[in-house]
Design a protein around this motif. Structure first.
Motif, PDB file in Angstrom:
ATOM      1  N   GLY A  44       0.018 -28.287 -18.413  1.00 26.35           N
ATOM      2  CA  GLY A  44       0.576 -27.247 -17.554  1.00 26.35           C
ATOM      3  C   GLY A  44       1.355 -27.844 -16.400  1.00 26.35           C
ATOM      4  O   GLY A  44       1.087 -28.962 -15.953  1.00 26.35           O
ATOM      5  N   ALA A  45       2.331 -27.083 -15.929  1.00 27.76           N
ATOM      6  CA  ALA A  45       3.189 -27.562 -14.849  1.00 27.76           C
ATOM      7  C   ALA A  45       2.384 -27.710 -13.560  1.00 27.76           C
ATOM      8  O   ALA A  45       1.433 -26.966 -13.339  1.00 27.76           O
ATOM      9  CB  ALA A  45       4.328 -26.570 -14.650  1.00 27.76           C
ATOM     10  N   PRO A  46       2.768 -28.682 -12.685  1.00 30.64           N
ATOM     11  CA  PRO A  46       2.087 -28.823 -11.397  1.00 30.64           C
ATOM     12  C   PRO A  46       2.103 -27.495 -10.640  1.00 30.64           C
ATOM     13  O   PRO A  46       3.110 -26.789 -10.645  1.00 30.64           O
ATOM     14  CB  PRO A  46       2.924 -29.882 -10.662  1.00 30.64           C
ATOM     15  CG  PRO A  46       3.623 -30.644 -11.750  1.00 30.64           C
ATOM     16  CD  PRO A  46       3.833 -29.670 -12.874  1.00 30.64           C
ATOM     17  N   GLY A  47       0.967 -27.148 -10.034  1.00 29.46           N
ATOM     18  CA  GLY A  47       0.854 -25.875  -9.324  1.00 29.46           C
ATOM     19  C   GLY A  47       0.404 -24.745 -10.227  1.00 29.46           C
ATOM     20  O   GLY A  47       0.057 -23.668  -9.756  1.00 29.46           O
ATOM     21  N   LYS A  48       0.403 -24.991 -11.541  1.00 31.33           N
ATOM     22  CA  LYS A  48      -0.036 -23.981 -12.504  1.00 31.33           C
ATOM     23  C   LYS A  48      -1.078 -24.576 -13.451  1.00 31.33           C
ATOM     24  O   LYS A  48      -1.154 -24.215 -14.618  1.00 31.33           O
ATOM     25  CB  LYS A  48       1.143 -23.457 -13.312  1.00 31.33           C
ATOM     26  CG  LYS A  48       2.110 -22.606 -12.505  1.00 31.33           C
ATOM     27  CD  LYS A  48       3.171 -22.042 -13.432  1.00 31.33           C
ATOM     28  CE  LYS A  48       4.100 -21.095 -12.696  1.00 31.33           C
ATOM     29  NZ  LYS A  48       5.118 -20.545 -13.599  1.00 31.33           N
ATOM     30  N   GLN A  49      -1.855 -25.515 -12.929  1.00 40.46           N
ATOM     31  CA  GLN A  49      -2.865 -26.140 -13.770  1.00 40.46           C
ATOM     32  C   GLN A  49      -4.203 -25.433 -13.589  1.00 40.46           C
ATOM     33  O   GLN A  49      -4.377 -24.594 -12.697  1.00 40.46           O
ATOM     34  CB  GLN A  49      -2.997 -27.627 -13.408  1.00 40.46           C
ATOM     35  CG  GLN A  49      -1.731 -28.405 -13.770  1.00 40.46           C
ATOM     36  CD  GLN A  49      -1.816 -29.873 -13.404  1.00 40.46           C
ATOM     37  OE1 GLN A  49      -2.595 -30.264 -12.533  1.00 40.46           O
ATOM     38  NE2 GLN A  49      -0.993 -30.680 -14.049  1.00 40.46           N
TER      39      GLN A  49
ATOM     40  N   LYS B 226      -7.671 -32.434 -19.968  1.00 42.38           N
ATOM     41  CA  LYS B 226      -7.379 -31.013 -20.165  1.00 42.38           C
ATOM     42  C   LYS B 226      -6.624 -30.456 -18.968  1.00 42.38           C
ATOM     43  O   LYS B 226      -5.671 -29.696 -19.122  1.00 42.38           O
ATOM     44  CB  LYS B 226      -8.685 -30.250 -20.383  1.00 42.38           C
ATOM     45  CG  LYS B 226      -8.465 -28.764 -20.641  1.00 42.38           C
ATOM     46  CD  LYS B 226      -9.750 -28.051 -21.035  1.00 42.38           C
ATOM     47  CE  LYS B 226      -9.449 -26.578 -21.339  1.00 42.38           C
ATOM     48  NZ  LYS B 226     -10.665 -25.795 -21.623  1.00 42.38           N
ATOM     49  N   ARG B 227      -7.033 -30.857 -17.758  1.00 38.33           N
ATOM     50  CA  ARG B 227      -6.418 -30.295 -16.553  1.00 38.33           C
ATOM     51  C   ARG B 227      -4.943 -30.676 -16.440  1.00 38.33           C
ATOM     52  O   ARG B 227      -4.127 -29.928 -15.873  1.00 38.33           O
ATOM     53  CB  ARG B 227      -7.185 -30.768 -15.320  1.00 38.33           C
ATOM     54  CG  ARG B 227      -6.665 -30.107 -14.076  1.00 38.33           C
ATOM     55  CD  ARG B 227      -7.585 -30.023 -12.910  1.00 38.33           C
ATOM     56  NE  ARG B 227      -7.010 -29.048 -11.993  1.00 38.33           N
ATOM     57  CZ  ARG B 227      -6.475 -29.363 -10.818  1.00 38.33           C
ATOM     58  NH1 ARG B 227      -6.513 -30.599 -10.377  1.00 38.33           N
ATOM     59  NH2 ARG B 227      -5.923 -28.423 -10.081  1.00 38.33           N
ATOM     60  N   SER B 228      -4.592 -31.822 -16.990  1.00 41.04           N
ATOM     61  CA  SER B 228      -3.210 -32.296 -16.831  1.00 41.04           C
ATOM     62  C   SER B 228      -2.201 -31.491 -17.650  1.00 41.04           C
ATOM     63  O   SER B 228      -0.998 -31.671 -17.507  1.00 41.04           O
ATOM     64  CB  SER B 228      -3.120 -33.772 -17.226  1.00 41.04           C
ATOM     65  OG  SER B 228      -3.516 -33.937 -18.573  1.00 41.04           O
TER      66      SER B 228
END
Ligand code: TIU
Length: 224
Positions: free
Chosen positions: A94-99, A90-92
């Motif tokens: 979204g764009a890096p820095g906006k997870q 689930k955490r993965s």
């Protein structure tokens, strides 16, 4: 039909509640994280303004349920600050820095207790209303919601909230499998994708209400 029964004009046919004490309003995830810029919905690349249109309609449903002293449950998607309840699958997203867990303008994204994870002010729970934090899309997954509804004697759910094809539909399917009769309110649910909302409304009520019924908020207010 007894005096305490409800019959709501719905598709594919009327939604009948044999005893009005058996009904509850379930409001799914009306949180800043999904409706305001800088939250989880925006972090996933969505135009969050679309979702704001259902706020007044949900407010009307809340006011009616409050007036009739019927149970109201608000769900809230969010994770513990240590992310122990957030799988990497689930955490993965979204764009890096906006997870999930990253710092945004409204606090850490989709983390319980952060300003952005709270309900939009117009739809804040009133004292005595049930708030169910949930780590998944479905409101029955690791929440104890089923036991709380059983304790209230609830068998029929009037469902509102966002987003139609993600947390709302998942919850409706979970509820259907657990034996609840479910009515989804067409103008009290919204999606970032209008075509997904339309398809969800069609698919839940197809095959003679295979997952549940749909109706307008006005139909519910008239029946109450
Ligand atoms: N992304 C999306 O459409 N929805 C969610 O992540 N959560 C809910 O629907 N509440």
């Amino acid at each position: 039909m007894t005096a305490r029964a409800l019959e709501i004009a719905a598709k594919p046919h009327p939604f009948r509640v044999p005893e009005r004490d058996a009904v509850a309003l379930l409001v799914i995830d009306m949180q800043r994280d999904f409706l305001e810029p800088g939250g989880f919905g925006a972090a996933l690349g969505n135009d969050v303004t679309r979702l704001q249109r259902v706020v007044p309609t949900i407010r009307r449903l809340l006011d009616a349920f409050r007036q009739h002293d019927l149970p109201i449950i608000h769900t809230k998607e969010g994770h513990r600050p240590d992310l122990s309840d957030c799988p990497s699958a689930k955490r993965s997203r979204g764009a890096p820095g906006k997870q999930i867990g990253d710092l945004g303008p409204m606090g850490r994204i989709l983390i319980l207790g952060e300003p952005g994870n709270d309900f939009v002010p117009e739809l804040a729970p009133a004292p005595g209303e049930i708030v169910v934090p949930k780590p998944g899309k479905g409101a029955f997954y690791r929440t104890g919601l089923d036991a709380r509804l059983a304790a209230l004697g609830v068998s029929h759910l009037i469902i509102a909230g966002v987003t139609t094809e993600v947390c709302v539909q998942t919850t409706m399917r979970e509820a259907n499998d657990r034996g609840y009769e479910c009515l989804l309110i067409e103008d009290a649910t919204e999606s970032y994708f209008p075509e997904f909302k339309a398809a969800t409304l069609e698919m839940v009520r197809a095959q003679g209400a295979i997952v549940g019924w749909t109706a307008t908020a006005s139909a519910v207010l008239e029946a109450l």
